[in-house]
Design an enzyme around this catalytic site. Structure first.
Site, PDB file in Angstrom:
ATOM      1  N   HIS A 122      39.836  46.431  45.842  1.00  0.00           N
ATOM      2  CA  HIS A 122      39.321  46.977  47.104  1.00  0.00           C
ATOM      3  C   HIS A 122      39.765  48.446  47.183  1.00  0.00           C
ATOM      4  CE1 HIS A 122      39.292  47.544  51.525  1.00  0.00           C
ATOM      5  NE2 HIS A 122      38.497  46.502  51.594  1.00  0.00           N
ATOM      6  N   ASP A 199      48.138  42.881  46.160  1.00  0.00           N
ATOM      7  CA  ASP A 199      47.296  42.924  47.354  1.00  0.00           C
ATOM      8  C   ASP A 199      46.919  41.475  47.677  1.00  0.00           C
ATOM      9  OD1 ASP A 199      45.209  42.933  49.138  1.00  0.00           O
ATOM     10  OD2 ASP A 199      44.090  44.551  48.163  1.00  0.00           O
ATOM     11  N   GLN A 202      43.305  38.687  50.287  1.00  0.00           N
ATOM     12  CA  GLN A 202      42.409  37.529  50.132  1.00  0.00           C
ATOM     13  C   GLN A 202      43.124  36.319  49.540  1.00  0.00           C
ATOM     14  OE1 GLN A 202      39.523  37.567  51.484  1.00  0.00           O
ATOM     15  NE2 GLN A 202      39.037  39.742  51.667  1.00  0.00           N
ATOM     16  N   LYS A 225      42.819  38.318  58.740  1.00  0.00           N
ATOM     17  CA  LYS A 225      42.070  37.490  57.787  1.00  0.00           C
ATOM     18  C   LYS A 225      42.672  36.094  57.676  1.00  0.00           C
ATOM     19  CE  LYS A 225      40.923  41.444  54.824  1.00  0.00           C
ATOM     20  NZ  LYS A 225      39.515  41.758  55.041  1.00  0.00           N
ATOM     21  N   CYS A 365      33.639  47.586  50.148  1.00  0.00           N
ATOM     22  CA  CYS A 365      34.778  48.490  49.930  1.00  0.00           C
ATOM     23  C   CYS A 365      35.323  48.369  48.510  1.00  0.00           C
ATOM     24  CB  CYS A 365      35.893  48.277  50.946  1.00  0.00           C
ATOM     25  SG  CYS A 365      35.372  48.573  52.619  1.00  0.00           S
TER      26      CYS A 365
HETATM   27  N1  7TS Z   1      42.355  44.296  50.002  1.00  0.00           N
HETATM   28  C1  7TS Z   1      41.417  43.346  49.876  1.00  0.00           C
HETATM   29  C2  7TS Z   1      41.377  42.510  48.635  1.00  0.00           C
HETATM   30  C3  7TS Z   1      40.517  43.134  50.923  1.00  0.00           C
HETATM   31  O1  7TS Z   1      39.596  42.187  50.798  1.00  0.00           O
HETATM   32  C4  7TS Z   1      40.589  43.938  52.086  1.00  0.00           C
HETATM   33  C5  7TS Z   1      39.593  43.802  53.193  1.00  0.00           C
HETATM   34  C6  7TS Z   1      41.605  44.891  52.170  1.00  0.00           C
HETATM   35  C7  7TS Z   1      42.460  45.049  51.109  1.00  0.00           C
HETATM   36  C8  7TS Z   1      41.797  45.736  53.378  1.00  0.00           C
HETATM   37  O2  7TS Z   1      42.171  44.951  54.455  1.00  0.00           O
HETATM   38  P1  7TS Z   1      42.362  45.634  55.894  1.00  0.00           P
HETATM   39  O3  7TS Z   1      42.743  44.513  56.776  1.00  0.00           O
HETATM   40  O4  7TS Z   1      43.409  46.663  55.739  1.00  0.00           O
HETATM   41  O5  7TS Z   1      41.042  46.235  56.239  1.00  0.00           O
HETATM   42  N2  7TS Z   1      38.359  43.306  52.798  1.00  0.00           N
HETATM   43  C9  7TS Z   1      37.236  43.320  53.540  1.00  0.00           C
HETATM   44  C10 7TS Z   1      36.041  42.757  53.112  1.00  0.00           C
HETATM   45  O6  7TS Z   1      35.894  42.201  52.030  1.00  0.00           O
HETATM   46  N3  7TS Z   1      35.108  42.928  54.054  1.00  0.00           N
HETATM   47  O7  7TS Z   1      35.655  43.573  55.086  1.00  0.00           O
HETATM   48  C11 7TS Z   1      36.985  43.827  54.779  1.00  0.00           C
END
Ligand code: 7TS
Length: 416
Positions: A122, A199, A202, A225, A365
């Site tokens: 990401h 990371d 997920q 999430k 992203c």
């Molecule tokens: N890393 C991964 C693997 C992610 O899927 C996401 C968000 C992030 C980092 C960033 O997370 P945040 O909470 O800091 O925004 N992924 C997604 C997605 O797949 N669709 O919207 C956000």
């Protein structure tokens, strides 16, 4: 026995309609819905306990501080951190990774050092390392994705051999669902003397994650999430790595003593939580962790594997569909990214929305992965969570069939 209907009853939003039909929420990789106990924790905090933390001696301040620190302990236990002090509350995964870039990498990296990441990250776990490399003079190298959507580990030892200081990789891809071998990679990185950032955006919401078993130095994840509210996430830092980190943000709460000329730092985790934290949301994240713990993460994982298997089987009925992700479900999360012949993913998601089905379309992203490795401008993506059902997968597939009818054969059978 996992009772998905009982789980669904805890999520008020799942009983609403969209466009006159029941909501089918399949955009969980973007954010999850919230169960009643999490919403109740937020309301209870603001109705009964609201006060600033760590600075008042009055009853509300003590209650708020106790609940905030209890939430930290719950989150620490959830990932098997050695102690609550190893958990820093942040806003989200993105902030957690930037904290490591600003507080660890900025202090430790020198010209000629190497950061190793992967092609399936990401942007949140790529862009901060591009910047860290640029500002420190370190080199950023990427582990490649293999044709089966897993990481190609044949280059790992070579990449680690020359001054590798940090390996930053995802535990589970938000585009492909690929679950990476974080433990094996961490072992190899440790032998090479590199620190490891995982990371977990997920993975922590979807499968059992044990930081001591993995042996990583950093684990970043987002509360929103994993049934928690938006605006709170966590960074786990191992005891060794903690000693190598300077402060990230400077100001109130993170200091021990301040003179007009200088300041000294409070011990972790306070050293990394400058300013008033997101107290209510952290407490509600504690309630989310309680909820997940009661369900059992192994059960959540099993439910998602079964649902993904069912979805992939039903996708075979759509001859125009191409899915992207590992065939082996033991290394795949509940994510199905797909193309549907020539129908643009944004058209797919709009057509599905009219049937009440929420999915995401775009580059998710992960622009370099989607454009340069999958070689498509965008994909459509259905992502599952603990409250999704086979009937919802059926609704998705029916809506996709209707989408294909609507856009017609000419459009969808275009050669790719
Ligand atoms: N890393 C991964 C693997 C992610 O899927 C996401 C968000 C992030 C980092 C960033 O997370 P945040 O909470 O800091 O925004 N992924 C997604 C997605 O797949 N669709 O919207 C956000």
């Amino acid at each position: 026995m996992y009772d998905v209907e009982r789980v669904r009853a805890d999520f008020p939003i799942l009983s609403r309609e969209v466009n006159g039909v029941p909501l089918v929420y399949l955009d969980n990789a973007a954010t999850s819905q919230k169960p009643a106990p999490v919403i109740a924790a937020l309301v209870d905090y603001y109705e009964r306990h609201n006060a600033n933390v760590h600075r008042g001696a009055h009853a509300l301040a003590v209650e708020a501080t106790t609940a905030y620190e209890e939430a930290r302990a719950k989150v620490a236990a959830f990932i098997n951190a050695p102690s609550p002090e190893n958990v820093i509350f942040v806003r989200n995964t993105t902030e957690a990774i930037n904290l490591v870039a600003g507080a660890w990498a900025a202090e430790r990296l020198r010209p000629g050092d190497r950061i190793v990441s992967t092609e399936i990250e990401h942007h949140s776990n790529l862009v901060p390392w591009q910047h860290a490399a640029r500002t420190s003079g370190a080199e950023l190298r990427l582990l490649a994705m293999a044709d089966d959507y897993t990481l190609d580990l044949s280059d790992l030892d070579a990449l680690l051999s020359a001054n590798a200081r940090l390996v930053a990789l995802t535990h589970s891809s938000n585009v492909l669902g690929t679950i990476t071998p974080v433990k094996a990679i961490t072992d190899a990185a440790r032998r090479a003397g590199a620190r490891v950032l995982v990371d977990g955006a997920q993975s922590v919401p979807h499968l059992p994650v044990d930081v001591q078993d993995i042996g990583c130095d950093f684990l970043a994840f987002s509360g929103h999430k994993m049934l928690g509210p938006m605006g709170v996430g966590a960074l786990y830092v191992s005891p060794d790595a903690m000693e190598e980190m300077g402060p990230f943000l400077r100001g109130g709460e993170m200091v021990l003593e301040v003179t007009y000329a200088d300041a000294s730092w409070a011990p972790p985790p306070m050293k990394f939580e400058a300013g008033t934290p997101n107290v209510a949301d952290a407490i509600a994240l504690g309630a989310a962790v309680d909820y997940l713990g009661a369900l059992g993460m192994a059960n959540v994982r099993e439910h998602e594997i079964a649902l993904t298997a069912y979805a992939l089987e039903r996708f075979r009925e759509l001859e125009e569909a191409e899915t992207y992700g590992p065939a082996d479900l033991s290394i795949r999360g509940g994510v199905v990214s797909f193309s549907l012949g020539g129908v643009h993913p944004h058209d797919i998601s709009q057509a599905l929305d009219s049937c009440g089905v929420a999915i995401r379309a775009g580059h998710h992203c992960a622009m370099p992965l989607v454009r340069s490795r999958l070689n498509v401008p965008a994909t459509a993506r259905a992502s599952f969570y603990l409250y999704n059902t086979e009937a919802e997968v059926d609704a998705l597939v029916s809506a996709l069939k209707r989408t294909l009818e609507y856009f017609g054969d000419a459009d969808v059978r275009k050669p790719r």
